[in-house]
Design a protein around this motif. Sequence first.
Motif, PDB file in Angstrom:
ATOM      1  N   VAL A   1      -5.725  -5.481  -4.529  1.00 29.46           N
ATOM      2  CA  VAL A   1      -5.371  -4.053  -4.799  1.00 29.46           C
ATOM      3  C   VAL A   1      -6.732  -3.193  -4.727  1.00 29.46           C
ATOM      4  O   VAL A   1      -7.727  -3.690  -5.724  1.00 29.46           O
ATOM      5  CB  VAL A   1      -4.408  -3.888  -5.799  1.00 29.46           C
ATOM      6  CG1 VAL A   1      -4.889  -4.283  -7.237  1.00 29.46           C
ATOM      7  CG2 VAL A   1      -4.134  -2.115  -5.761  1.00 29.46           C
TER       8      VAL A   1
ATOM      9  N   CYS B   1      -3.465  -3.824  -0.611  1.00 27.03           N
ATOM     10  CA  CYS B   1      -2.605  -2.670  -1.012  1.00 27.03           C
ATOM     11  C   CYS B   1      -3.794  -1.511  -1.578  1.00 27.03           C
ATOM     12  O   CYS B   1      -4.838  -1.695  -2.178  1.00 27.03           O
ATOM     13  CB  CYS B   1      -2.044  -2.994  -2.524  1.00 27.03           C
ATOM     14  SG  CYS B   1      -1.319  -1.489  -3.287  1.00 27.03           S
ATOM     15  N   ASP B   2      -3.509  -0.346  -0.953  1.00 24.90           N
ATOM     16  CA  ASP B   2      -4.177   0.863  -1.429  1.00 24.90           C
ATOM     17  C   ASP B   2      -3.357   1.965  -1.170  1.00 24.90           C
ATOM     18  O   ASP B   2      -2.642   2.056  -0.201  1.00 24.90           O
ATOM     19  CB  ASP B   2      -5.531   1.052  -0.577  1.00 24.90           C
ATOM     20  CG  ASP B   2      -6.552   1.708  -1.392  1.00 24.90           C
ATOM     21  OD1 ASP B   2      -7.601   1.322  -1.724  1.00 24.90           O
ATOM     22  OD2 ASP B   2      -6.289   3.008  -1.573  1.00 24.90           O
TER      23      ASP B   2
ATOM     24  N   PHE C   1       1.754  -1.042  -5.646  1.00 24.32           N
ATOM     25  CA  PHE C   1       1.288  -1.988  -6.183  1.00 24.32           C
ATOM     26  C   PHE C   1       2.482  -2.997  -6.434  1.00 24.32           C
ATOM     27  O   PHE C   1       2.499  -4.211  -6.432  1.00 24.32           O
ATOM     28  CB  PHE C   1       0.299  -1.800  -7.434  1.00 24.32           C
ATOM     29  CG  PHE C   1       0.095  -2.960  -8.078  1.00 24.32           C
ATOM     30  CD1 PHE C   1      -0.819  -3.687  -7.457  1.00 24.32           C
ATOM     31  CD2 PHE C   1       0.647  -3.402  -9.298  1.00 24.32           C
ATOM     32  CE1 PHE C   1      -1.488  -5.133  -8.033  1.00 24.32           C
ATOM     33  CE2 PHE C   1       0.223  -4.749  -9.753  1.00 24.32           C
ATOM     34  CZ  PHE C   1      -0.794  -5.607  -9.185  1.00 24.32           C
TER      35      PHE C   1
ATOM     36  N   ILE D   1      -7.252  -7.611  -8.740  1.00 25.87           N
ATOM     37  CA  ILE D   1      -7.267  -6.314  -8.928  1.00 25.87           C
ATOM     38  C   ILE D   1      -8.589  -5.643  -8.895  1.00 25.87           C
ATOM     39  O   ILE D   1      -9.554  -5.984  -9.717  1.00 25.87           O
ATOM     40  CB  ILE D   1      -6.564  -6.195 -10.488  1.00 25.87           C
ATOM     41  CG1 ILE D   1      -5.105  -6.575 -10.484  1.00 25.87           C
ATOM     42  CG2 ILE D   1      -6.413  -4.708 -10.748  1.00 25.87           C
ATOM     43  CD1 ILE D   1      -4.341  -6.825 -11.451  1.00 25.87           C
TER      44      ILE D   1
ATOM     45  N   SER E   1      -8.707  -2.267  -8.654  1.00 23.57           N
ATOM     46  CA  SER E   1      -8.126  -0.696  -8.371  1.00 23.57           C
ATOM     47  C   SER E   1      -9.120   0.051  -9.659  1.00 23.57           C
ATOM     48  O   SER E   1      -9.888  -0.760 -10.366  1.00 23.57           O
ATOM     49  CB  SER E   1      -6.759  -0.595  -8.928  1.00 23.57           C
ATOM     50  OG  SER E   1      -6.604  -1.421 -10.082  1.00 23.57           O
TER      51      SER E   1
ATOM     52  N   GLN F   1      -1.324  -3.439 -14.385  1.00 27.60           N
ATOM     53  CA  GLN F   1      -1.421  -4.156 -13.050  1.00 27.60           C
ATOM     54  C   GLN F   1      -1.363  -5.679 -13.411  1.00 27.60           C
ATOM     55  O   GLN F   1      -0.697  -6.158 -12.829  1.00 27.60           O
ATOM     56  CB  GLN F   1      -2.306  -3.930 -11.834  1.00 27.60           C
ATOM     57  CG  GLN F   1      -2.126  -2.457 -11.528  1.00 27.60           C
ATOM     58  CD  GLN F   1      -3.003  -1.805 -10.250  1.00 27.60           C
ATOM     59  OE1 GLN F   1      -4.154  -2.440 -10.201  1.00 27.60           O
ATOM     60  NE2 GLN F   1      -2.750  -1.178  -9.489  1.00 27.60           N
TER      61      GLN F   1
END
Length: 337
Positions: A9, A35-36, A58, A72, A74, A82
């Motif tokens: 992510v 994931c974004d 997420f 992770i 992010s 998360q």
Amino acid sequence: MDKVRIGSVGLGRLGLQHAENIANRVMNAELTALCDVDEAKLNETADKLGVKYRFTDFDEMAGCEELDAICIVSPSFLHTAQIEKALSCGKHVFSEKPLGTTVDECKQAEKAVEAYPDQVFMLGFMRRFDESYMYAHQKVVNGDIGKPVMFRSYSQDPEKFIDGAIAFAGHSGGQFLDMAVHDIDLARWFLGTEPKTVYAIGGCYAHEEFAQYNDGDNVSCLMKFDNDEMVFLFAGRTAPHGYNVETEIIGTKGILRIASVPYKNLVEVLDTNGVRRECSENFLERFESSYINEMQEFVYCILEERKPEVTVYDGTRVSEIAYTCKEAFETGELLRF
Ligand SMILES: NC(=O)c1ccc[n+]([C@@H]2O[C@H](COP(=O)([O-])OP(=O)(O)OC[C@H]3O[C@@H](n4cnc5c(N)ncnc54)[C@H](O)[C@@H]3O)[C@@H](O)[C@H]2O)c1
């Protein structure tokens, strides 16, 4: 299991690098999902790296049954939630630093990791995976430089990145948390002891914008560790020459210096400016192999069912120290840990 299927992510400055590493450079790993919230970036990267699943949410990625692990990368304020979510979905977790943006969040992350003892959790203190730092660390462990007396470490970002640093300043936690965490981690790793007192100074020498966050563009602190070792750390945002990370450990029988001049490589340039060596430009260039090495270690820990050396407690302790440095900076007092 002979291959770890990873969902990652965050596809920003560092997230893209981790994604490319997992897809192309880390053995026994597969980049299975990305994931974004930025859908255009997500699709472009997923297409380029041939990634099977793509998510803008997420929690949905964390629940994907075809994943063994989550990476992770992010923004920092999302890390704790998360980490908790991914662990609760049965995934192994690699998280970028910091563990959380408050000490309370770090404690929350600790609880989540403790609740899932069979899952691997690793924090991205990548300097421990740099070949030069590993080499120097082994010398200290061997006793080659005698008893450590002084640990000095600088982290300087180039002035040309200042706009991004100012934009990020409101939720970065400040220079001690955002920049000096790596130096604090190294000090504890090299010395094997903990800080007792800290005094911090600095200011806004070029960019007043940091003052609204009770921060400076250049800050430093002096700490005394358990065995009276002196620790001096400096974090700056205005390096004119490039990206400068350097460390020195002075012992009773020897001195180690790591990258005391931040050469980009071994090339000497002879031109109208004279004779010179160029400088590392950013963290991605300087620590390129460290990011691969740390992810490789995460994957091997999962496959070999062992725990990484960097623990969730290191993440909390470093954050506690960084916040105490910040408080010392704000109050001008000598603080005790
Ligand atoms: N270890 C290191 O050397 C190092 C270096 C740089 C950054 N970092 C850490 O890595 C993290 C990311 O930093 P960066 O500079 O790559 O950030 P960045 O701002 O460049 O990128 C963040 C990405 O996350 C995405 N994003 C934001 N909210 C999201 C959400 N809710 N769900 C999914 N995606 C979301 C954004 O669209 C963006 O693509 C930070 O926590 C930072 O502290 C560590």
